[in-house]
Design an enzyme around this catalytic site. Structure first.
Site, PDB file in Angstrom:
ATOM      1  N   ASP A 196       0.990  -1.079   0.042  1.00 17.15           N
ATOM      2  CA  ASP A 196      -0.079   0.003  -0.039  1.00 17.15           C
ATOM      3  C   ASP A 196       0.743   1.249  -0.074  1.00 17.15           C
ATOM      4  O   ASP A 196       2.208   1.193  -0.075  1.00 17.15           O
ATOM      5  CB  ASP A 196      -0.961  -0.059   1.202  1.00 17.15           C
ATOM      6  CG  ASP A 196      -0.135  -0.180   2.412  1.00 17.15           C
ATOM      7  OD1 ASP A 196       0.950   0.123   2.576  1.00 17.15           O
ATOM      8  OD2 ASP A 196      -1.032  -0.407   3.651  1.00 17.15           O
ATOM      9  N   ASP A 206      -7.866  -7.266   0.371  1.00 21.82           N
ATOM     10  CA  ASP A 206      -7.038  -7.648   1.421  1.00 21.82           C
ATOM     11  C   ASP A 206      -7.875  -7.144   2.826  1.00 21.82           C
ATOM     12  O   ASP A 206      -8.486  -6.253   2.711  1.00 21.82           O
ATOM     13  CB  ASP A 206      -5.753  -6.977   1.011  1.00 21.82           C
ATOM     14  CG  ASP A 206      -5.813  -5.409   1.727  1.00 21.82           C
ATOM     15  OD1 ASP A 206      -5.614  -5.231   2.821  1.00 21.82           O
ATOM     16  OD2 ASP A 206      -6.355  -4.455   1.252  1.00 21.82           O
TER      17      ASP A 206
END
Length: 380
Positions: free
Chosen positions: A96, A270
């Site tokens: 991320d 996720d």
């Protein structure tokens, strides 16, 4: 970006929904979609070895840029040969951008056009994260799939705030693309924001699609809105994204949300949910949620989930798991974490089969009824 290292191959569309079966090709291998990605915050999926993750069918894992930048440092990881070598994981990794952690963990943050100034949650020191810095850290980490730096506004922020925020996120995305040093072996995704406002999601998606990213993330969901609100946003957002690129819904891991995301055309998900709840003995089973720590399981010598064929369920009883967790034994957390991850990865395997068979809606109905969502309201 036709020469992108990340490619999406559509295999089949489900006849009755927006669901799609496909695969994503990366420099470290190919994985089937739809796929749930276990989260390895600190370059490890808590208590699980890489071998165990492969055994349970995890084709890709996620790691957190913010945490690895703070500790041990992205430059150290680069010297180790990149994140894959550092953690001994030879399959795809997604990172991320660090943005979400800055907004959720850090103190006294100040957002400007340049980036975000905040206090490090570990030691209180002042730090600055910009779109360029977020890309530079991820280039050092060497993940297969990277994220643009974005602002993740809360779902119920006022319209004017969200409008300014998505416009800045688009400018940040452009700056990130320019700063990207390794487009030949790392694919950078743009992140669509816009809270619950359809026109702002449309504007955000339009901006990002015009930049031709190798894939697109849907951000700003699973942040406190209702399940119905999330589905409504997905209904109009996935349609704005190109069919030939992957679509990733960030931070979603409840079983019904995974199925509902797939129905609306999402490929990747996720969430820390499976390992986080496992640590207090909460397990996802074919019969619904089960808190194995509870007293009722003290003399229950049956498997955690009689229908599951994971390592935990094949070898250990509820009574033993309860004993381990009550005694604060790490092995108990390893076993419940293994089961929960296996459960979600196996759920996605069943979802892929249902797309193949064109019966995803029937599968959803069957799963939701059995899991007990209809009886007890929403749970995970």
């Amino acid at each position: 970006m036709s020469d992108s290292p990340i490619k999406y191959r559509l295999i089949k569309k489900e006849k009755h929904t927006g669901a799609r079966l496909g695969e994503i090709i990366t420099p470290h291998g190919t994985f089937p979609t739809p796929m749930f990605m276990p989260v390895g915050t600190q370059a490890t999926v808590k208590t699980q070895s890489p071998e165990e993750l492969k055994e349970m069918g995890s084709g890709i894992i996620l790691s957190n840029t913010y945490h690895l930048w703070l500790r041990p440092g992205d430059e150290l990881i680069a010297r180790a040969g990149g994140l894959h070598k550092f953690m001994n994981w030879d399959q795809p990794i997604l990172t991320d951008s660090g943005g979400f952690q800055v907004y959720s963990l850090a103190d006294s943050r100040n957002i400007t056009e340049e980036g975000v100034t905040f206090k490090n949650h570990l030691n209180g020191s002042k730090m600055f994260l910009s779109p360029e810095k977020a890309i530079s850290i991820q280039n050092n980490l060497g993940s297969d799939i990277m994220m643009s730096f974005d602002e993740c506004p809360q779902f119920y922020q006022p319209y004017d705030y969200v409008k300014k925020s998505i416009e800045r996120t688009s400018r940040w995305a452009e700056r990130g693309l320019k700063a990207h040093r390794r487009p030949h072996d790392q694919g950078l995704f743009g992140i669509v924001q816009g809270a619950g406002f359809e026109d702002l999601r449309r504007q955000s998606a339009h901006d990002l699609v015009s930049m031709d990213f190798p894939g697109y993330s849907i951000g700003g969901l699973a942040v406190g809105e209702t399940h119905e609100e999330m589905n409504a946003v997905l209904d109009f957002t996935t349609q704005l994204l190109p069919e030939n690129k992957p679509r990733y819904l960030m931070g979603v891991g409840a079983p019904d949300s995974l199925i509902d995301g797939v129905i609306r055309g999402v490929d990747m998900f996720d969430c820390v949910l499976p390992t986080r709840i496992a640590r207090n003995g909460t397990c996802m089973t074919s019969q619904g949620r089960l808190v194995v720590k509870n007293a009722q399981f003290a003399e229950d010598f049956t498997p955690l989930d009689p229908e599951c064929d994971c390592y935990t369920c094949k070898n250990y009883t509820r009574a033993y798991l309860r004993h381990l967790l009550k005694a604060d034994e790490t092995f108990g957390i390893r076993l419940t974490s293994y089961h929960n991850l296996y459960f979600l990865l196996n759920l996605m395997k069943q979802v892929r089969q249902a797309i193949m068979d064109d019966n995803l809606l029937e599968f959803r109905e069957y799963f939701v009824e059995k899991y007990g969502y209809n009886k007890s309201g929403r749970n995970f």
